[in-house]
Design an enzyme around this catalytic site. Structure first.
Site, PDB file in Angstrom:
ATOM      1  N   HIS A   1       0.875  -1.180   0.000  1.00  0.00           N
ATOM      2  CA  HIS A   1       0.000   0.000   0.000  1.00  0.00           C
ATOM      3  C   HIS A   1       0.908   1.225   0.000  1.00  0.00           C
ATOM      4  CE1 HIS A   1      -3.506  -2.250   2.178  1.00  0.00           C
ATOM      5  NE2 HIS A   1      -3.845  -2.039   0.931  1.00  0.00           N
TER       6      HIS A   1
ATOM      7  N   CYS B   1      -2.359   2.847   9.255  1.00  0.00           N
ATOM      8  CA  CYS B   1      -3.291   1.797   8.802  1.00  0.00           C
ATOM      9  C   CYS B   1      -4.438   1.567   9.770  1.00  0.00           C
ATOM     10  CB  CYS B   1      -2.590   0.451   8.673  1.00  0.00           C
ATOM     11  SG  CYS B   1      -1.118   0.406   7.705  1.00  0.00           S
TER      12      CYS B   1
END
Ligand code: ARG
Length: 300
Positions: A180, A276
């Site tokens: 990511h 996150c």
């Protein structure tokens, strides 16, 4: 930020957090199983400390319900892309995480019900985009930095531009450890970009160099990147991280940023860290910049 404005985050308690499958190189289900009980306790304690640290820093934390069988639901950054009250619900690449989508949809709906958000938008069926993990708002340039490759499709950028009305800059992720964008790239308050060079393709790096003045580029080492030092929550000039090398801390201090550390070792085993575990829901654009001639890619 106005004096009475509180940064706001969506978080999900880690009741069902574990590493039970492997969809990134950090995840080792067998290793987790051997210490499952201890690690479950550790994750509970670490998550609580992160939440209270954010609250100490003035944030409001909204909670969503955890769900059995959805261990990665704790990573709420992946729920959606949020700006100006609109949330674009994520679609996940892997089936293991696709089952989180209805849970995140319900959580966003609840936030709309409480006037934290205004509306929810949806991706076309053939586009994957894993929320704010691969779509990072840049408040200085009024645009989104987007990651594509391992998890999100390149074509998601057009949907973001259409949904939010802001330009995008896409970065191709080429190292599976940095799956990511938020694992390799961080946008600081004054527009500085903190990044791990080797995670990005050469054409993406070129684009970054073109767009970001050398004085605003903070390149970190592989060691810093592997210990998730880029996965920072930013509250103004304060950064929340799970650890930070003294070199990086010094560099950040020189630029006027302070770093608060809270260990997130159990979440690191899932390939995740501070950013996150949170979804910022109060981000807003500066409408004064809307009409300015910001360069945007149009061919993604
Ligand atoms: N185990 C999760 C996954 O691989 C970790 C997600 C971390 N989230 C993030 N925004 N980087 O999907």
């Amino acid at each position: 930020m106005a004096a009475d404005h509180h940064p706001r985050f969506l978080m999900c308690p880690p009741n069902h957090f574990a590493v039970t499958y492997s969809i990134n190189p950090w995840m080792d289900p067998e290793g987790w199983r051997e210490r499952a009980d201890t690690l479950a306790q550790t994750s509970e304690a670490e998550w609580r400390s992160l939440k209270s640290l954010l609250e100490q820093l003035g944030a409001i934390v909204d909670l969503m319900d955890p769900a059995a069988g959805a261990p990665d639901l704790v990573f709420t950054a992946n729920a959606a892309v949020v700006l100006d009250g609109t949330a674009l619900l994520a679609r996940f690449r892997y089936l293991e995480r696709r089952l989180e989508e209805p849970h995140f949809a319900a959580a966003l709906k609840a936030l709309i019900g409480r006037n934290v958000l205004k509306r929810c938008a949806f991706l076309p069926a053939d586009i994957v985009l894993e929320g704010a993990g691969d779509c990072i708002w840049d408040p200085e340039r009024n645009l989104f930095w987007m990651g594509f490759g391992p998890r999100s499709s390149k074509h998601a950028a057009a949907i973001i531009r259409e949904t939010f009305g802001f330009p995008t800059l896409s970065m191709e992720l080429i190292d599976s450890r940095f799956y990511h964008l938020d694992t390799a790239f961080s946008v600081l308050a004054e527009g500085e970009i903190m990044y791990f060079k080797e995670a990005l393709s050469s054409s993406s790096l070129h684009k970054l160099y073109e767009r970001v003045d050398i004085r605003d580029r903070i390149e970190v080492s592989e060691e810093d990147a592997c210990t998730m030092h880029l996965n920072a929550i930013r509250i103004g000039r304060k950064l929340v991280l799970s650890s930070c090398s003294s070199r990086l801390r010094r560099q950040l201090a020189d630029r006027g940023y302070s770093v608060s550390i809270t260990s997130l070792s159990s979440f690191n085993l899932s390939g995740g860290s501070a950013y996150c575990l949170t979804l910022r829901t109060d981000l807003s654009s500066d409408s004064r910049l809307l009409a300015s001639n910001i360069y945007s890619e149009s061919d993604t």
